[in-house]
Scaffold this active site. Structure first.
Site, PDB file in Angstrom:
ATOM      1  N   GLY A  82      27.632  -3.714  50.686  1.00  0.00           N
ATOM      2  CA  GLY A  82      26.336  -4.192  50.807  1.00  0.00           C
ATOM      3  C   GLY A  82      25.529  -3.509  49.581  1.00  0.00           C
ATOM      4  O   GLY A  82      26.012  -3.071  48.800  1.00  0.00           O
ATOM      5  N   ASP A 110      33.106  11.693  53.803  1.00  0.00           N
ATOM      6  CA  ASP A 110      32.642  11.217  52.606  1.00  0.00           C
ATOM      7  C   ASP A 110      31.741  11.691  51.845  1.00  0.00           C
ATOM      8  O   ASP A 110      30.836  11.350  51.172  1.00  0.00           O
ATOM      9  CB  ASP A 110      32.461   9.506  52.571  1.00  0.00           C
ATOM     10  CG  ASP A 110      32.370   8.848  51.295  1.00  0.00           C
ATOM     11  OD1 ASP A 110      33.196   9.462  50.586  1.00  0.00           O
ATOM     12  OD2 ASP A 110      31.857   7.905  51.270  1.00  0.00           O
TER      13      ASP A 110
END
Length: 834
Positions: A532, A646
């Site tokens: 996205g 992450d």
């Protein structure tokens, strides 16, 4: 000439003894006519313990005691730990003065016991692991001239004591190895009993207190919850009188092997092990959480590891430094709301407490609790009191005459503490209780009416929103309620959190977000990732927002979307990006975040333009510290233990005040509070930031995030990317280059030139040191984030030496971007690293 004959004499004794009177390995004694060479041992009668020589990683020789037939070799005592023998020619013998002595290859003493007056001394290794020197004519079992139990090293065995002999002024304590399993010399950590005031144990790193056991309350140390006598196998013993203060433990079954050690790993820990089913099992350890570290909430502050934030002030007190308190730093402690008035002061009862530091207190063993309270009331300097012994209803009196420091609350153990407060702060008398009750009822009724009204409004609004939506099918077309139900019931969500009503996330209309982002204009686009794009928007009321819009064609993004809603909706911390709401309408799925004026850290740190000068050293240090605080919250202080998975520079966002905020929880995972690691077959993240055990084997834990944090620290200091950096000669990545310069003593040359002269050398070196500790190859070597916070906050130069970093080998890959791209408010990742 004298030196020559002395040397010759020792070697003559060695040769004669070797050929005629060497002991066999089955013997448990050594007489005055025997020696023990480096290839010989003594074995206790029941074959439990061995006395002999062992070598460290540098092939130095030490005389020690270890368990027999246990692998790996478990050393429990070392004689010459700080004066090793450098080759195999050393030996042990009983000297002419009644002592026994360890001689090196030159015949010089490397270590010896104290002198005795015995004419027939014999050295005996007992089944308890105690090495004793006694007179061979003495038939008693405990009249020892010398014993190793009087000189503990890093291990406490059953029957061995630590503490003080107050008659002689001698003390016994534990000292860790320098490097666990490698170097037995005296390390940085000590565990000692302090006999002043009310005795308790203190764990120190050099001279700095890191942990306190709390005083003995008759059953256990008040700061070690769950430490109780086990009638089946283990008994703890604590004695305290005018002659001495001693702590020891015993086992009811002699065949049961148990030991307590002071470890140099895990930032220094008291650890109790038991040998069960062929391996050492760790049954207890301390410190084990943030609240165990000494003084984490300051004076009059109480630490509760089950609360968030962990620090709170006692009733009647407020934070001394509110700004630091808001940043979850409670070390400055609390101050009183109202000054004391001796004649009218009252006492507040606090339950399940680890008592405050008892080094400077008044102690009376014979007083009752009522007598203790009366005495404290009359003494205007008394700030608190408690029982010494909690057994049989309580007995004894301990009174504090100054500030109360290092207090914890334990939900099951601990004991009662009575704290002095001004009458106005402790609550009212019975005459105004009815008044408060009437007032409370009135407020409750009003609040109930208000709540019912709000519920009605919300219900009508929700019905109106639902009726305006198109009828859709499949996951991508589910309602907000349906999505929330799936989120909270997803794998990894814990306990009683399955109720969808627990998630209170505002719902935005698609039209509202479309208007706010100017129809998702390219001019408003802040970045794009694998599932996205992110857009800047402005709501009608003027508030700036960042909108992450899930790609309609991304299958991967659905799971990340659900995961981010599931995790971040309950997280509130100054150093975490805040989720404002979401939108699930038709085939649109969007997340709405607070807007970060200074965008991602990578947009400044790795920018070649003049904008990098905004990051002077003070700002960089504050960013490092802020990231550490946010990560500590995720790992320890939040309702759940959350592994981000992450962490990278592009996932650190900066607000208008350059305060860092961790973002992008699409890859994050929830751990149970007792869970330490997990394994996945789908490795996701960004190369250059992933720890070796995660990238290679799929194993992840809090230490995986610590590795990523260490990479970020080194990138922030140098201004260079780990994956894109190459030295001129070895083509090393950033970690390898920093490691090489660290060993060459030139680490400061790596500092980003754009910082200028705004830094303090010691602070930069300490941060590089911490970064290297965090990126060590093996997860167990890396510190926890609570330890990192302590290291960043402390100016002490004593830090453990870092070991080889992970992924510091030569690299031949092209200089390409990793598969994560930077976004203003949020970074999105499309890597499935294998």
């Amino acid at each position: 000439m004298r030196v020559f004959f002395t040397y010759l004499n020792y070697h003559f004794i060695f040769v004669i003894s070797f050929f005629f009177v060497t002991p066999s390995t089955a013997s448990d004694t050594l007489t005055a006519t025997q020696i023990l060479t480096t290839n010989q041992t003594l074995l206790s009668q029941n074959r439990s313990f061995v006395l002999g020589f062992f070598r460290d990683s540098n092939t130095n020789y030490y005389l020690g005691i270890w368990y027999n037939n246990i692998s790996p070799q478990t050393i429990v005592w070392t004689a010459n730990r700080d004066n090793p023998i450098d080759n195999s020619s050393g030996y042990l013998k009983i000297g002419d003065n009644g002592s026994f002595v360890l001689l090196n290859s030159s015949g010089n003493p490397a270590w010896s016991s104290n002198q005795t007056n015995s004419k027939n001394p014999v050295l005996h290794l007992l089944d308890t692991g105690n090495l004793v020197l006694k007179d061979s004519s003495d038939k008693t079992n405990n009249n020892y001239l010398w014993q190793s139990f009087d000189y503990p090293t890093d291990t406490l065995l059953p029957g061995m004591k630590v503490g003080w002999n107050l008659d002689t002024g001698t003390e016994k304590h534990l000292t860790s190895w320098k490097v666990e399993g490698e170097d037995p010399s005296s390390g940085d950590y000590t565990l000692k009993i302090d006999y002043h005031g009310l005795p308790e144990g203190f764990l120190r790193r050099n001279q700095t207190i890191t942990y306190r056991t709390g005083p003995w309350n008759g059953e256990r140390f008040s700061g070690i919850p769950g430490m109780k006598d086990d009638t089946n196998d283990l008994k703890y013993n604590f004695t305290y009188d005018e002659h001495g203060v001693w702590f020891s433990f015993s086992v009811t079954d002699p065949s049961l092997l148990s030991r307590i050690i002071l470890s140099s790993d895990s930032d220094g820990q008291y650890q109790r092990y038991m040998w069960i089913q062929g391996r050492w099992n760790k049954f207890s350890y301390a410190p084990k959480d943030q609240c165990d570290f000494y003084g984490v909430c300051g004076s009059y502050g109480v630490c509760d590891n089950n609360a968030s934030p962990v620090c709170s002030c006692i009733q009647g007190f407020r934070p001394k430094n509110q700004e630091a308190w808001n940043l979850r730093d409670g070390s400055d402690g609390c101050v009183r709301n109202t000054g004391l008035n001796c004649s009218t002061d009252k006492f507040l009862r606090l339950e399940h407490m680890k008592l405050p530091d008892t080094t400077n207190v008044f102690v009376n063993k014979s007083m009752t609790l009522d007598e203790c309270g009366s005495l404290c009331k009359r003494n205007c300097s008394c700030t608190a009191y408690a029982n010494i012994d909690i057994r049989n209803g309580g007995s004894g009196c301990v009174m504090w005459l100054g500030q109360l420091f290092d207090m914890n609350v334990h939900r099951t153990d601990g004991q009662d503490l009575y704290v002095r407060l001004a009458a106005a702060d402790i609550g009212s008398t019975s005459s105004n209780k009815n008044h408060r009750a009437v007032l409370a009822i009135g407020i409750t009724v009003c609040a109930l009416v208000l709540v019912l009204g709000l519920v009605a409004v919300c219900y009508l609004r929700k019905k109106r929103q639902q009726s305006s939506r198109a009828t859709i099918s499949g996951f991508v077309h589910r309602s907000h309620d349906s999505l929330m139900n799936e989120v909270v019931s997803s794998r990894g969500y814990l306990g009683d959190e399955r109720n969808m009503d627990d998630i209170e996330l505002p719902l935005f209309d698609c039209d509202t977000l479309t208007m706010a982002t100017n129809n998702f204009s390219q001019d408003n686009k802040l970045g794009e990732g694998g599932f996205g794009s992110v857009y800047m928007g402005r709501l009608i009321e003027g508030q700036k927002i960042a909108v992450k819009r899930l790609s309609k064609y991304s299958g991967q993004g659905i799971e990340e979307f659900k995961n981010e809603v599931k995790l971040i909706v309950k997280l509130q911390h100054r150093n975490l990006v805040r989720l404002l709401g979401c939108c699930i309408e038709n085939d649109e799925k969007m997340l709405v975040y607070e807007y970060m004026e200074n965008r991602g850290l990578d947009s400044i740190l790795f920018d070649k333009s003049e904008s990098r000068v905004l990051l002077d050293w003070e700002r960089r240090f504050n960013i490092i510290y802020g990231i550490a605080r946010g990560l500590l919250y995720l790992h320890q202080d939040s309702r759940f233990r959350i592994i981000h998975r992450d962490l990278k520079i592009s996932n650190i966002l900066l607000d208008s005040e350059m305060i860092p905020k961790i973002s992008d929880f699409g890859m994050a995972r929830i751990f149970d509070k007792d869970q330490t690691q997990a394994k996945t077959l789908r490795v996701v993240g960004t190369y250059g930031y992933m720890s070796p055990e995660y990238a290679m084997d799929g194993n992840f834990s809090v230490k995986s995030d610590v590795f990523s944090f260490g990479v970020m620290v080194l990138e922030i200091i140098t201004g260079k990317k780990n994956r894109e950096f190459y030295s001129d000669n070895d083509e090393l990545n950033l970690l390898g280059n920093v490691w090489r310069h660290w060993h060459e003593g030139t680490a400061l040359t790596l500092l980003d030139p754009s910082i200028g002269n705004s830094y303090t050398e010691a602070e930069v070196v300490r941060c590089i040191h911490i970064g290297l500790l965090c990126v060590q190859e093996h997860a167990e070597d890396r510190p926890t984030m609570s330890s990192v916070i302590l290291m960043l906050s402390s100016e002490t130069p004593s830090l453990p030496n870092p070991k080889t970093p992970g992924f510091s080998i030569k690299k031949n890959h092209p200089k390409t971007e990793s598969s994560s791209s930077s976004v203003n408010q949020v970074t999105v990742t499309m890597l499935d690293a294998r």
